[in-house]
Structure formats: structure tokens, C-alpha cells
Design a protein around this motif. Structure first.
Motif, PDB file in Angstrom:
ATOM      1  N   GLY A 126       0.813  -1.214   0.000  1.00  0.00           N
ATOM      2  CA  GLY A 126       0.000   0.000   0.000  1.00  0.00           C
ATOM      3  C   GLY A 126       0.842   1.257   0.000  1.00  0.00           C
ATOM      4  O   GLY A 126       0.544   2.227  -0.705  1.00  0.00           O
ATOM      5  N   ILE A 127       1.923   1.232   0.765  1.00  0.00           N
ATOM      6  CA  ILE A 127       2.818   2.386   0.842  1.00  0.00           C
ATOM      7  C   ILE A 127       3.505   2.629  -0.499  1.00  0.00           C
ATOM      8  O   ILE A 127       3.622   3.770  -0.968  1.00  0.00           O
ATOM      9  CB  ILE A 127       3.844   2.177   1.971  1.00  0.00           C
ATOM     10  CG1 ILE A 127       3.138   2.254   3.329  1.00  0.00           C
ATOM     11  CG2 ILE A 127       4.961   3.209   1.911  1.00  0.00           C
ATOM     12  CD1 ILE A 127       3.939   1.689   4.469  1.00  0.00           C
ATOM     13  N   THR A 259      -6.516  10.655  -4.925  1.00  0.00           N
ATOM     14  CA  THR A 259      -6.569   9.911  -6.178  1.00  0.00           C
ATOM     15  C   THR A 259      -6.993   8.466  -5.922  1.00  0.00           C
ATOM     16  O   THR A 259      -6.955   7.990  -4.777  1.00  0.00           O
ATOM     17  CB  THR A 259      -5.194   9.917  -6.856  1.00  0.00           C
ATOM     18  OG1 THR A 259      -4.273   9.218  -6.017  1.00  0.00           O
ATOM     19  CG2 THR A 259      -4.702  11.349  -7.074  1.00  0.00           C
ATOM     20  N   PRO A 260      -7.405   7.737  -6.989  1.00  0.00           N
ATOM     21  CA  PRO A 260      -7.718   6.308  -6.802  1.00  0.00           C
ATOM     22  C   PRO A 260      -6.549   5.518  -6.228  1.00  0.00           C
ATOM     23  O   PRO A 260      -6.751   4.597  -5.432  1.00  0.00           O
ATOM     24  CB  PRO A 260      -8.063   5.854  -8.232  1.00  0.00           C
ATOM     25  CG  PRO A 260      -8.576   7.094  -8.903  1.00  0.00           C
ATOM     26  CD  PRO A 260      -7.756   8.206  -8.335  1.00  0.00           C
ATOM     27  N   ALA A 261      -5.318   5.863  -6.642  1.00  0.00           N
ATOM     28  CA  ALA A 261      -4.145   5.156  -6.113  1.00  0.00           C
ATOM     29  C   ALA A 261      -4.010   5.375  -4.613  1.00  0.00           C
ATOM     30  O   ALA A 261      -3.672   4.450  -3.863  1.00  0.00           O
ATOM     31  CB  ALA A 261      -2.886   5.622  -6.837  1.00  0.00           C
ATOM     32  N   LEU A 264      -6.666   3.241  -2.906  1.00  0.00           N
ATOM     33  CA  LEU A 264      -6.271   1.831  -2.894  1.00  0.00           C
ATOM     34  C   LEU A 264      -5.204   1.578  -1.841  1.00  0.00           C
ATOM     35  O   LEU A 264      -5.267   0.588  -1.103  1.00  0.00           O
ATOM     36  CB  LEU A 264      -5.756   1.426  -4.272  1.00  0.00           C
ATOM     37  CG  LEU A 264      -5.155   0.018  -4.382  1.00  0.00           C
ATOM     38  CD1 LEU A 264      -6.197  -1.045  -4.033  1.00  0.00           C
ATOM     39  CD2 LEU A 264      -4.587  -0.214  -5.775  1.00  0.00           C
ATOM     40  N   SER A 265      -4.239   2.463  -1.766  1.00  0.00           N
ATOM     41  CA  SER A 265      -3.158   2.275  -0.794  1.00  0.00           C
ATOM     42  C   SER A 265      -3.688   2.323   0.625  1.00  0.00           C
ATOM     43  O   SER A 265      -3.241   1.559   1.492  1.00  0.00           O
ATOM     44  CB  SER A 265      -2.071   3.329  -1.001  1.00  0.00           C
ATOM     45  OG  SER A 265      -2.525   4.608  -0.620  1.00  0.00           O
ATOM     46  N   ILE A 269      -3.266  -0.615   3.399  1.00  0.00           N
ATOM     47  CA  ILE A 269      -2.673  -0.333   4.711  1.00  0.00           C
ATOM     48  C   ILE A 269      -3.603  -0.760   5.826  1.00  0.00           C
ATOM     49  O   ILE A 269      -3.186  -1.402   6.807  1.00  0.00           O
ATOM     50  CB  ILE A 269      -2.332   1.171   4.814  1.00  0.00           C
ATOM     51  CG1 ILE A 269      -1.173   1.519   3.871  1.00  0.00           C
ATOM     52  CG2 ILE A 269      -1.960   1.543   6.253  1.00  0.00           C
ATOM     53  CD1 ILE A 269      -0.948   2.997   3.713  1.00  0.00           C
ATOM     54  N   ALA A 270      -4.902  -0.445   5.679  1.00  0.00           N
ATOM     55  CA  ALA A 270      -5.883  -0.853   6.711  1.00  0.00           C
ATOM     56  C   ALA A 270      -5.948  -2.378   6.812  1.00  0.00           C
ATOM     57  O   ALA A 270      -6.013  -2.931   7.917  1.00  0.00           O
ATOM     58  CB  ALA A 270      -7.248  -0.273   6.368  1.00  0.00           C
TER      59      ALA A 270
END
Length: 278
Positions: A126-127, A259-261, A264-265, A269-270
Motif C-alpha cells: 500500500g505504501i 486519487t484512486p491510487a 487503494l493504498s 494499509i488498513a
């Protein structure tokens, strides 16, 4: 990892994102970081004065940690001069969990369960997705070496302090001494790099740096304490949820685009955090 330690590390992550935001929002970032280091050193001296001098075997860890922390802050300061919070912070923090996990598992014999490892890898994925905008967004790539240097230093001081605090047997005293040493080394390094231009000036710099110092000191003291009770790699990974907090600060406080990115990240992460608790 107990639930109390888990919540404490998440709180430390929020404080870490907060002090980075304070450094990034200022115009004199080196001056603000100088204030942060000075105040950390003063707090460290006050804490260190409450106990005896560290034993001989502890000093190599303290000195190594102070040097690595100074390198971390130097790289981070120079990166923030060239990039935004939502790009520098993920790059600076993103690769550290994987480095820490590899070293901890291969050389330190840290026991990390399969679900915890999966959580760490999801956090890292995610990062890294969040950080990819450094290439796609047309931002200055001059900040990349500094951001990656900060990441390597992060992994370095995480491992050194996790082990050093165990040798010391007193996390609070250990952190006090390391920040005192760090403050001296960082001030000398900045004076060597930038001379008098690195000295703080103006009340705003002192206020921002002082607030950042308190948040930073509290954040790391909690993290080092946690590393005496739980696997270093797991604590390091949970600390990287500060990425999530930094994205939210950038979105809500700095009006940075979601942003979508980025979305998603945040989901990855969650998910990584949940897996570390299974």
C-alpha cells in the motif's frame, strides 16, 4: 502483541505523521528541524538526569543510534525541501518495514507469524503504490535519493534501538540519552552543511519546531518501549500506519487531491493492520 501495546503504537504513528506535517508546512524546514532536535535534546537531558549513567555495553548502541537518527533527519529535511508530504513521507517510510523484517528474521531470530508477515507485506504494498506518484506526477526526482536515504536510516535506527533498549533495560532512559546525542550530532551536521543559514529565526519556527519535538519525542519513546515487549519488525510495521494518517492530513489539512491510487493504498494499509492483529 497485546491490545494495549497495539493501541499505543497506533497513537505513536499519528504523532509521527503530525510532526512531519509541522516540518513540511514551514518555509524554513532546516531551522524548524534544528529547533526540533534542540528541544528533543533538552527533553532527553531532563529524562537522562533522573537516572544513573548507562552501563558501558549500552553506550555503543546510544552513539550508533544518535548518528543514525541524525542521518535520518538530515535526509528527511533535504527531501522535504524538494517534495510534498504525500510523496516524501511514503517513500521515506515505505521500504523500512521490509528491510526491518528481512534483517530481523534472517539475523536477529525474531519470531513473526505468517499472518503478521502478510500484514507487513500488505502495508508495504500500500505504501509503495501511494509513493508511485513521484514518477507519474511530474514531481522533482531530486528528492528520491534523500527519501530513500531516510528509509534506510529508519530501518537502521529501528533495529539498533530495539536491541539497544533491551540491553539498557530501561527504554525511557535509553531514549533520553539517544536524543541528547542526536541533538548534538544533528546540529553539528547542519552547521557543516549550511552554516549560519541553518540557524532558526522567527517565533513561528520556534513554535512549530517545539510542537514537532514534543510529538516526535513522545512518538518514538512509545515505539521503543513497545519494541521491548513485541517483535521489532511488527512494531516497525504498525508504526508505518502513520502513512495513512499523513495521507489524511494532506487531504483534509493541505487540500491535497485524493486519487484512486491513494484510496487503494489506504485500503491495503488498513488490511495490513487488521492482519497483524489476527
Amino acid at each position: 502483541m497485546s491490545f494495549t501495546v497495539f493501541l499505543a503504537v497506533l497513537a505513536a504513528a499519528l504523532l509521527h505523521a503530525g510532526w512531519n506535517a509541522l516540518i513540511r508546512v514551514g518555509t524554513n524546514r532546516i531551522g524548524t528541524m534544528m529547533v526540533l532536535s534542540a528541544v528533543q535534546g533538552i527533553i532527553g537531558l531532563a529524562v537522562a538526569a533522573t537516572g544513573p549513567l548507562p552501563a558501558g555495553p549500552v553506550w555503543p548502541w546510544i552513539l550508533a543510534s544518535g548518528a543514525i537518527h541524525s542521518a535520518y533527519k538530515t535526509f528527511l529535511t533535504f527531501a522535504y525541501e524538494r517534495g510534498d508530504l504525500s510523496r516524501v513521507y511514503p517513500l521515506a517510510r515505505g521500504t523500512a518495514p521490509m528491510i526491518t523484517l528481512a534483517v530481523g528474521a534472517l539475523w536477529l531470530g525474531e519470531a513473526v507469524r505468517a499472518t503478521e508477515t502478510a500484514g507487513i507485506l500488505l502495508l508495504g504494498a500500500g505504501i509503495l503504490i501511494l509513493a508511485c506518484g513521484a514518477w507519474a506526477g511530474g514531481e522533482s526526482r531530486r528528492m528520491l535519493p534523500y527519501a530513500f536515504g531516510s528509509a534506510i536510516a529508519t530501518a537502521g535506527y529501528t533495529l539498533v534501538d530495539g536491541l539497544g533498549a533491551r540491553v539498557a533495560g530501561n527504554a525511557a532512559q535509553y531514549v533520553g540519552w539517544l536524543f541528547l546525542v542526536d541533538g548534538v550530532i544533528f546540529a553539528a551536521a547542519m552547521l557543516a552543511f549550511r552554516g549560519r543559514a541553518s540557524l532558526p529565526g522567527g517565533g513561528r519556527v520556534w513554535v512549530m519546531g517545539g510542537l514537532a519535538a514534543v510529538a516526535s519525542y513522545a512518538s518514538y519513546a512509545v515505539a521503543v518501549w513497545a519494541m521491548t515487549l513485541a517483535p521489532i519488525a511488527l512494531v516497525a510495521a504498525l508504526r508505518e500506519t502513520s502513512i495513512l494518517f499523513a495521507v489524511l492530513i494532506g487531504w483534509l489539512g493541505f487540500r491535497e487531491r485524493m486519487t484512486p491510487a491513494k484510496a487503494l493504498s489506504i485500503g491495503l494499509i488498513a488490511s495490513g493492520v487488521v492482519l497483524t492483529r489476527l
